[in-house]
Write a protein that holds these residues in place. Sequence first.
Motif, PDB file in Angstrom:
ATOM      1  N   SER A   1      22.869  26.435  19.287  1.00  0.00           N
ATOM      2  CA  SER A   1      23.883  26.774  18.282  1.00  0.00           C
ATOM      3  C   SER A   1      24.657  25.528  17.873  1.00  0.00           C
ATOM      4  N   ILE A   2      25.058  25.495  16.619  1.00  0.00           N
ATOM      5  CA  ILE A   2      25.867  24.403  16.092  1.00  0.00           C
ATOM      6  C   ILE A   2      27.035  24.991  15.302  1.00  0.00           C
ATOM      7  N   ASP A   3      28.108  24.210  15.179  1.00  0.00           N
ATOM      8  CA  ASP A   3      29.279  24.630  14.411  1.00  0.00           C
ATOM      9  C   ASP A   3      29.025  24.425  12.923  1.00  0.00           C
ATOM     10  N   ILE A   4      29.655  25.275  12.115  1.00  0.00           N
ATOM     11  CA  ILE A   4      29.499  25.167  10.665  1.00  0.00           C
ATOM     12  C   ILE A   4      30.862  25.244  10.003  1.00  0.00           C
ATOM     13  N   THR A   5      30.955  24.677   8.797  1.00  0.00           N
ATOM     14  CA  THR A   5      32.159  24.737   7.973  1.00  0.00           C
ATOM     15  C   THR A   5      31.837  25.497   6.696  1.00  0.00           C
ATOM     16  N   VAL A   6      32.701  26.442   6.346  1.00  0.00           N
ATOM     17  CA  VAL A   6      32.500  27.297   5.180  1.00  0.00           C
ATOM     18  C   VAL A   6      33.614  27.027   4.187  1.00  0.00           C
ATOM     19  N   SER A   7      33.255  26.747   2.923  1.00  0.00           N
ATOM     20  CA  SER A   7      34.244  26.418   1.895  1.00  0.00           C
ATOM     21  C   SER A   7      33.968  27.223   0.639  1.00  0.00           C
ATOM     22  N   SER A   8      35.030  27.729   0.043  1.00  0.00           N
ATOM     23  CA  SER A   8      34.901  28.503  -1.193  1.00  0.00           C
ATOM     24  C   SER A   8      34.526  27.578  -2.340  1.00  0.00           C
TER      25      SER A   8
ATOM     26  N   ALA B   1      30.019  27.592   0.081  1.00  0.00           N
ATOM     27  CA  ALA B   1      29.073  26.560   0.484  1.00  0.00           C
ATOM     28  C   ALA B   1      29.254  26.318   1.977  1.00  0.00           C
ATOM     29  N   ILE B   2      28.151  26.176   2.677  1.00  0.00           N
ATOM     30  CA  ILE B   2      28.170  25.961   4.123  1.00  0.00           C
ATOM     31  C   ILE B   2      27.543  24.614   4.427  1.00  0.00           C
ATOM     32  N   HIS B   3      28.187  23.838   5.263  1.00  0.00           N
ATOM     33  CA  HIS B   3      27.586  22.576   5.673  1.00  0.00           C
ATOM     34  C   HIS B   3      27.771  22.380   7.177  1.00  0.00           C
ATOM     35  N   ALA B   4      26.855  21.649   7.752  1.00  0.00           N
ATOM     36  CA  ALA B   4      26.860  21.412   9.193  1.00  0.00           C
ATOM     37  C   ALA B   4      26.097  20.134   9.486  1.00  0.00           C
TER      38      ALA B   4
END
Length: 366
Positions: A102-109, A88-91
């Motif tokens: 561009s923006i930073d993103i967080t990726v979580s299993s 899942a990706i959220h930003a």
Amino acid sequence: MRLFSLCLCLLLASPLALADRLKDIGSIAGVRSNQLIGYGLVVGLDGSGDQTSQTPFTVQTFNNMLAQFGITVPPGTRIQMKNVAAVAIHADLPPFARPGQSIDITVSSIGNAKSLRGGSLLMTPLKGIDGQVYAIAQGNLVVGGFGAEGADGSRITVNIPSAGRIPNGATVERSVASPFASGDHLTFNLHRPDFTTAKRVVDQVNNTFGPGVAQALDGGSIRIRAPIDPNQRVDYLAMVENLQIEQGNAAAKVIINSRTGTIVIGQDVRVQPAAVTHGNLTVTISENINVSQPDGVLSGGQTVVAPSSQINIDQGDSRMFVFNPGVSLDEIVRAVNQVGAAPGDLMAILEALKQSGALNADLVII
């Protein structure tokens, strides 16, 4: 231009006493970030991906991706992919973000992948609450955690290896409409609503830019008249947000964290006349074992074990201290320290003072 020059001179001449900038105590209504979320695949893992027998959605997503490239997996085929993980990706989409930025993103299993270290996120659309795509994410993950596992099943994990970030990992594709450039007024919302602070904001704005420019809608919102032209509005708000405002004191509160024993007492806390005594009652129970043996081998007696208990009660010193009318924070702390009260004892004293009506403050337990 004459108006803005006059306002700038007034700002430079205003005293910078113990005050905060207006931008630090509130924000413009509608100028906010928006949350984005997406679902995708991370590939290139070193055998630390999802166990597809337990995460069938990973296989389904993988098959859907292959179908987009014209590759069809035969029905009934069991695919074992240890280097793929569903994530899942959220930003946060910042205000005024435009396509191409561009923006930073967080990726979580979201499966059972052990680690995302070394993985790459495949192209994933990021959607808003309205279902529209606002950004496209892709890139190599930066994972701060790692793990190691031995052949006997022992393992060690540092930080969280199942989540990572991609700096500038998403490109904005759609901007969010902002009410910043619409109308002839803007609403300023205080982070901590307070009638005193709202009045001081109105007074400071009106003293700087002229009577009637700012009006308080309530204790947390101030409506400010602004130029219609966007360029002039930016210059205008650049001066408004740097106005120095002395905030009103918050309501008197005592914050108690019962888990950590942390106690925070606000500066406006006062105590009505009260007498407090607090003593410690210590009960000590000692268990001793007494063994009674017969006098001789031929006496026919038996060895008997007799337990013996000793109970000691120590009430300790119970000192009393008196709070005079209007006692301040410093005097409260000094009086409690004189009797050597621990944080737990201080919690009990404050709660008792509140119940008796002698503590003029809100008691908040978190």
